[in-house]
Design an enzyme around this catalytic site. Structure first.
Site, short mmCIF file in Angstrom:
data_model
loop_
_atom_site.label_atom_id
_atom_site.label_comp_id
_atom_site.label_asym_id
_atom_site.label_seq_id
_atom_site.Cartn_x
_atom_site.Cartn_y
_atom_site.Cartn_z
N ASN A 77 25.52 -51.92 -20.81
CA ASN A 77 26.31 -50.66 -21.20
C ASN A 77 27.89 -51.08 -21.71
OD1 ASN A 77 24.40 -48.85 -21.28
ND2 ASN A 77 24.86 -47.75 -19.32
N GLY A 82 33.84 -47.65 -24.44
CA GLY A 82 35.19 -47.79 -25.14
C GLY A 82 36.14 -48.33 -24.26
N ASP A 311 16.16 -51.28 -13.00
CA ASP A 311 15.27 -52.38 -12.01
C ASP A 311 16.00 -52.62 -10.80
OD1 ASP A 311 14.58 -52.06 -14.60
OD2 ASP A 311 14.62 -54.27 -15.11
N ARG A 370 33.59 -34.27 -16.74
CA ARG A 370 32.62 -34.19 -17.53
C ARG A 370 31.50 -33.12 -17.33
NH1 ARG A 370 32.70 -40.73 -18.66
NH2 ARG A 370 34.57 -40.67 -20.08
N HIS A 472 25.84 -41.51 -17.20
CA HIS A 472 26.04 -42.60 -16.18
C HIS A 472 25.19 -41.98 -14.89
CE1 HIS A 472 29.02 -45.38 -14.23
NE2 HIS A 472 28.59 -44.27 -13.24
N ALA A 516 34.57 -46.13 -14.40
CA ALA A 516 33.47 -47.03 -14.15
C ALA A 516 34.07 -48.69 -14.62
CB ALA A 516 32.43 -46.71 -15.32
C1 LIG Z 1 28.43 -45.65 -24.72
C2 LIG Z 1 29.17 -46.00 -23.39
C3 LIG Z 1 30.57 -45.77 -23.25
C4 LIG Z 1 31.20 -45.81 -21.87
N1 LIG Z 1 32.62 -46.06 -22.13
C5 LIG Z 1 33.21 -45.93 -20.87
C6 LIG Z 1 34.80 -46.20 -20.67
O1 LIG Z 1 35.38 -46.01 -22.00
N2 LIG Z 1 35.17 -46.33 -19.47
C7 LIG Z 1 34.51 -46.23 -18.48
O2 LIG Z 1 35.22 -46.59 -17.37
N3 LIG Z 1 33.05 -46.44 -18.52
C8 LIG Z 1 32.46 -46.16 -19.68
N4 LIG Z 1 31.15 -46.24 -19.68
C9 LIG Z 1 30.32 -46.56 -18.35
C10 LIG Z 1 30.45 -47.92 -17.96
O3 LIG Z 1 30.53 -48.77 -19.41
C11 LIG Z 1 29.27 -48.51 -17.49
O4 LIG Z 1 29.18 -47.70 -16.03
C12 LIG Z 1 29.68 -49.95 -17.04
O5 LIG Z 1 29.77 -50.61 -18.11
C13 LIG Z 1 28.16 -50.61 -16.48
O6 LIG Z 1 28.52 -51.98 -15.88
P1 LIG Z 1 27.58 -52.81 -15.27
O7 LIG Z 1 27.96 -54.34 -15.53
O8 LIG Z 1 27.46 -52.23 -13.79
O9 LIG Z 1 26.10 -52.55 -16.05
P2 LIG Z 1 25.65 -52.95 -17.54
O10 LIG Z 1 26.95 -53.17 -18.38
O11 LIG Z 1 24.95 -51.76 -18.04
O12 LIG Z 1 24.90 -54.21 -17.39
C14 LIG Z 1 23.75 -54.37 -16.94
C15 LIG Z 1 23.04 -55.66 -17.32
O13 LIG Z 1 21.95 -55.80 -16.39
C16 LIG Z 1 20.68 -56.12 -17.40
N5 LIG Z 1 19.67 -56.09 -16.49
C17 LIG Z 1 18.92 -55.02 -16.30
N6 LIG Z 1 17.83 -55.14 -15.43
C18 LIG Z 1 17.77 -56.41 -15.52
C19 LIG Z 1 16.69 -57.29 -14.92
N7 LIG Z 1 15.66 -56.50 -14.11
N8 LIG Z 1 16.99 -58.64 -14.83
C20 LIG Z 1 18.04 -59.17 -15.54
N9 LIG Z 1 18.93 -58.19 -16.10
C21 LIG Z 1 18.68 -56.75 -15.97
C22 LIG Z 1 20.86 -55.22 -18.58
O14 LIG Z 1 20.16 -55.63 -19.64
C23 LIG Z 1 22.60 -55.24 -18.75
O15 LIG Z 1 22.88 -56.39 -19.69
C24 LIG Z 1 30.39 -46.00 -20.85
C25 LIG Z 1 28.97 -46.10 -20.87
C26 LIG Z 1 28.34 -46.06 -22.08
C27 LIG Z 1 26.70 -46.05 -22.22
#
Ligand SMILES: Cc1cc2nc3c(=O)[nH]c(=O)nc-3n(C[C@H](O)[C@H](O)[C@H](O)COP(=O)(O)OP(=O)(O)OC[C@H]3O[C@@H](n4cnc5c(N)ncnc54)[C@H](O)[C@@H]3O)c2cc1C
Length: 535
Positions: A77, A82, A311, A370, A472, A516
């Site tokens: 994500n 953004g 997962d 939100r 989220h 986030a």
């Molecule tokens: C369109 C959008 C816009 C956003 N804009 C903002 C913003 O501007 N500001 C803000 O604060 N937040 C924003 N958010 C929220 C924020 O981006 C996310 O909460 C944050 O990026 C999550 O980061 P993460 O590293 O925890 O997970 P992610 O970036 O989602 O990464 C998780 C990764 O784990 C991988 N994965 C999943 N399961 C497995 C598995 N079993 N084995 C191996 N790999 C796996 C996935 O494929 C993925 O690549 C936005 C979210 C979205 C969807």
């Protein structure tokens, strides 16, 4: 003495007994280590922002690192985001004037009763002293502090679900988040990430402390994947973590499936970091846990990548992790009505946006959280509304494709725009006129908007149709401030760390926009460093 020594028959019996016990496995063998196909000091699951931050930080501590990612590309994500990043930034905030509406907000905080702020009452007391000092100094520039960020996170997240259960942000995690957000931003800058020189309020952030990354979420992924590779982090794409391996109460690795569908075992010598994101793209899991929305249809669109399927939460729970806040799911009000995509429309900072429904009427304080915005939007006809902005916000953006796809509508007059979106023109014109009066007076008697941007007056005008989509998931694995995953008894599960949207506790019932990104980089970095040290 000799009587105590066994005779020949006795020796034979002892030998027979030993053989029987050993065959039946009754003697304790030395613990067997699972055969591993690969091993590293630190193994990271998930190649989004939190996972890449953890991998980079662990490698910078000298650890060998393997990162597995189930998609064919990095980013999760985070790459779609953004990139709006909340962090107190005195340098940029010091360039902005404190508008009257925001000054009124600070006055209101001075009136707030500390008893209603739970674990955050000491934070409120300190904040009140800071505000009083600020007012006494005659300062006119935008006020902010770590304590105000904490109080906004608390107020934005304190919610009650449909069953009457109350939830609020974990104090220690929130303090860690808000205190370390500016340091995480600096760390990202040291790795080549650039931010714009203007402070905004991303939708639902409640205060102008949003730092905008140049190049959106992709900028984080690009910079950190380069940093990780430069430190020899082994990145395995199309490799899905399936099950954590426990030995004697410690997480020591993961069973995964590689691109060819073959099972592989990866051993983590020091620690394993879970960074697999939330469960926004898993409709069944949303339905299973939701306790906040009366109706959360399986087919509701999502802003999320399809890989964000919970997962890590399932894997963590299987090894005894405590789950917190699972019932609370955030809907993003300003999503594309059919696809749920976020960036197919035009808007500016939250204070500059005006929302109208199909009747051309405002229906909510556009600067609110939100969940407040989504609840209000869901009550409008077809759960549809339009974000209205003028040329001051469109600026030099290239909007041709959006216009062609009818994702947005543009006209030289409000009347024409209203015709295009099938809204009564006289209502839209009257509503914009009224709203411009509120901008002038810095006061919104209808919905109590707390911050105002420009008057909407410079043609051409643009309308973007929007509707809520799943965005989220606030709940997940419980962690402590060291990013260690906690078991149900509150004790850390040895060897297991987590960061990012896979965790719960900070954002409680509703995450602030922009919190986030701060979360994934503050705790991603901590998780990596601590896993490297086996802390
Ligand atoms: C369109 C959008 C816009 C956003 N804009 C903002 C913003 O501007 N500001 C803000 O604060 N937040 C924003 N958010 C929220 C924020 O981006 C996310 O909460 C944050 O990026 C999550 O980061 P993460 O590293 O925890 O997970 P992610 O970036 O989602 O990464 C998780 C990764 O784990 C991988 N994965 C999943 N399961 C497995 C598995 N079993 N084995 C191996 N790999 C796996 C996935 O494929 C993925 O690549 C936005 C979210 C979205 C969807």
């Amino acid at each position: 003495m000799n009587k105590l020594r066994p005779n020949r028959m006795g020796w034979a019996l002892i030998l027979l007994l030993c053989l029987t016990l050993s065959v039946s496995g009754c003697f304790r063998r030395a613990p067997q280590k699972a055969e591993a196909d690969k091993e590293a000091d630190v193994v990271v699951l998930g190649g989004g922002g939190a996972g890449l931050a953890a991998a980079t930080a662990a490698a910078e501590k000298g650890a060998s690192v393997i990162l597995i990612e189930k998609a064919a590309f990095l980013g999760g994500n985070t790459v779609l985001a953004g990139g709006a990043f909340n962090a107190v930034n005195p340098e940029l905030q010091g360039k902005e004037e404190l508008k009257q509406a925001l000054r009124d907000e600070l006055e209101e905080i001075l009136e707030a009763a500390e008893g209603e702020f739970g674990d955050f009452k000491g934070t409120l007391a300190t904040l009140k002293e800071q505000i009083q000092e600020y007012f006494a100094s005659g300062e006119t520039k935008l006020f902010d502090s770590v304590e105000l960020h904490m109080i906004h996170t608390y107020l934005g997240g304190k919610r009650t679900d449909l069953a009457g259960n109350e939830i609020a942000s974990d104090f220690a995690l929130t303090k860690t988040l808000c205190t370390n957000a500016p340091k995480a931003k600096k760390w990202l800058e040291e790795h080549g990430v650039e931010f714009s020189d203007k402070i905004d309020t991303v939708l639902g952030a409640l205060w102008p402390r949003t730092n905008s990354v140049i190049g959106m979420g992709n900028a984080y992924i690009k910079a950190l994947s380069e940093a990780a590779r430069a430190k020899d982090v082994e990145i395995m794409l199309e490799t899905r973590g399936k099950e954590l391996i426990m030995e004697e109460g410690k997480v020591v690795g993961v069973k995964a499936e590689d691109a060819a569908g073959k099972e592989i075992t990866i051993r983590a010598k020091k620690g394993l970091v879970m960074a697999t994101g939330g469960f926004g793209a898993n409709p069944e899991m949303r339905a299973k846990y939701n306790t906040y929305w009366e109706d959360l249809p399986l087919e509701m669109p999502t802003t999320n990548s399809p890989h964000i399927s919970g997962d890590g939460i399932v894997m963590g729970e299987k090894v005894g992790a405590n789950l917190v806040g699972m019932g609370f799911i955030q809907l993003m009000p300003s999503s594309h009505p059919e696809t749920g995509s976020l960036f197919s429309g035009v808007w500016g900072s939250a204070e500059t946006q005006l929302f109208v429904n199909k009747d051309g009427r405002r229906f909510v304080n556009e600067y609110a959280e939100r969940d407040v915005l989504s609840k209000a939007a869901l009550q409008q006809e077809d759960a549809l509304f339009f974000i209205i902005v003028d040329q001051q916000i469109v600026g030099d953006r290239d909007i041709e494709v959006m216009l062609e796809r009818k994702d947005i509508f543009q006209a030289d007059t409000l009347e024409e725009l209203a015709e295009m979106i099938a809204v009564p023109p006289e209502n839209l014109v009257a509503e914009v006129e009224k709203y411009n009066g509120y901008v002038d007076n810095q006061h919104d008697p209808d919905f109590g908007k707390e911050n105002f941007g420009n008057r909407i007056e410079e043609p051409p005008f643009v309308a973007t149709p929007r509707s809520p989509a799943v965005h989220h998931t606030m709940g997940g694995l419980q962690i402590d401030t060291e990013a260690r995953v906690l078991a149900k008894d509150g004790k850390p599960i040895p060897g297991l760390y987590a960061a990012g949207e896979v965790t719960g506790g900070i954002h409680a019932g509703n995450r602030l926009g922009g919190n986030a990104q701060a979360d994934i980089f503050v705790f991603g970095r901590t998780a990596g460093e601590n896993a490297a040290e086996g802390k």
